[in-house]
Enzyme design. Structure first.
Site, PDB file in Angstrom:
ATOM      1  N   ASN A 112       9.474  11.475  -2.493  1.00 30.67           N
ATOM      2  CA  ASN A 112      10.306  10.274  -1.799  1.00 30.67           C
ATOM      3  C   ASN A 112       9.747   8.911  -2.449  1.00 30.67           C
ATOM      4  O   ASN A 112       9.757   8.105  -1.728  1.00 30.67           O
ATOM      5  CB  ASN A 112      10.029  10.432  -0.385  1.00 30.67           C
ATOM      6  CG  ASN A 112       8.706  10.577   0.048  1.00 30.67           C
ATOM      7  OD1 ASN A 112       7.716  10.449  -0.444  1.00 30.67           O
ATOM      8  ND2 ASN A 112       8.562  10.529   1.391  1.00 30.67           N
ATOM      9  N   HIS A 115       4.690   5.557  -0.875  1.00 29.94           N
ATOM     10  CA  HIS A 115       4.129   5.762   0.491  1.00 29.94           C
ATOM     11  C   HIS A 115       3.887   4.359   0.815  1.00 29.94           C
ATOM     12  O   HIS A 115       3.301   3.506   0.423  1.00 29.94           O
ATOM     13  CB  HIS A 115       2.769   6.660   0.425  1.00 29.94           C
ATOM     14  CG  HIS A 115       1.831   6.302   1.497  1.00 29.94           C
ATOM     15  ND1 HIS A 115       1.976   7.209   2.593  1.00 29.94           N
ATOM     16  CD2 HIS A 115       0.930   5.392   1.925  1.00 29.94           C
ATOM     17  CE1 HIS A 115       1.022   6.704   3.442  1.00 29.94           C
ATOM     18  NE2 HIS A 115       0.389   5.737   3.186  1.00 29.94           N
TER      19      HIS A 115
END
Ligand code: CMP
Length: 143
Positions: A112, A115
């Site tokens: 993804n 962070h």
């Protein structure tokens, strides 16, 4: 002034998204006070993700974060912790809104892209874990 910790993960670095990510935070008006490209040790990855130690994905997450260089950053500005998370979008890129980093560039929860610290207190401990005081520059934009 409030600070947050952001890390472009190995997938973001490999896909050439570092510049685009930095551009978004600069354009928003936050101040970059710390920046380094680094190969993460297992020890650092395990400390950073300690809260997830008991999760089934912990081992894979540590393997992934240590699989290639990341770009660690500290950004400063009013409300930067929550705002940076908004710009990142939901943890699962498939649920992240278009216009967010994960919404625009991601598909998989384990890949993804970036962070971001989830709270001011977490940001303090993550910044202390990833950066020494001498690696952070205190400066104020003049405009
Ligand atoms: P991050 O914001 O770095 O915080 C914890 C990370 O764990 C999260 O992004 C995801 O990359 C990862 N993660 C969370 N849930 C899962 C899952 N179900 N499977 C794999 N990775 C996950």
């Amino acid at each position: 002034m409030e600070r947050t910790f952001l890390m472009v993960k190995p997938d973001g670095v490999q896909r050439g998204l570092v510049g685009e990510i930095i551009r978004r935070y600069e354009a928003k008006g936050f101040t970059l006070v710390g920046l380094k490209l680094m190969q993460v040790s297992r020890e650092l990855a395990e400390k950073h993700y300690d809260v997830h130690r008991e999760k089934p994905f912990f081992g894979g997450l540590v393997d992934f974060i240590t699989s290639g260089p990341v770009v660690a950053m500290v950004w400063e500005g009013e409300g930067v912790v929550a705002s940076a998370r908004k710009l990142i979008g939901a943890t699962n890129p498939l649920s992240a809104e278009p216009g967010t980093i994960r919404g625009d560039y991601g598909v998989t929860i384990g890949r993804n892209i970036i962070h971001g610290s989830d709270a001011v207190e977490t940001a303090r401990s993550e910044i202390a874990l990833w950066f020494g005081d001498n690696e952070l520059a205190a400066w104020e934009p003049s405009m």
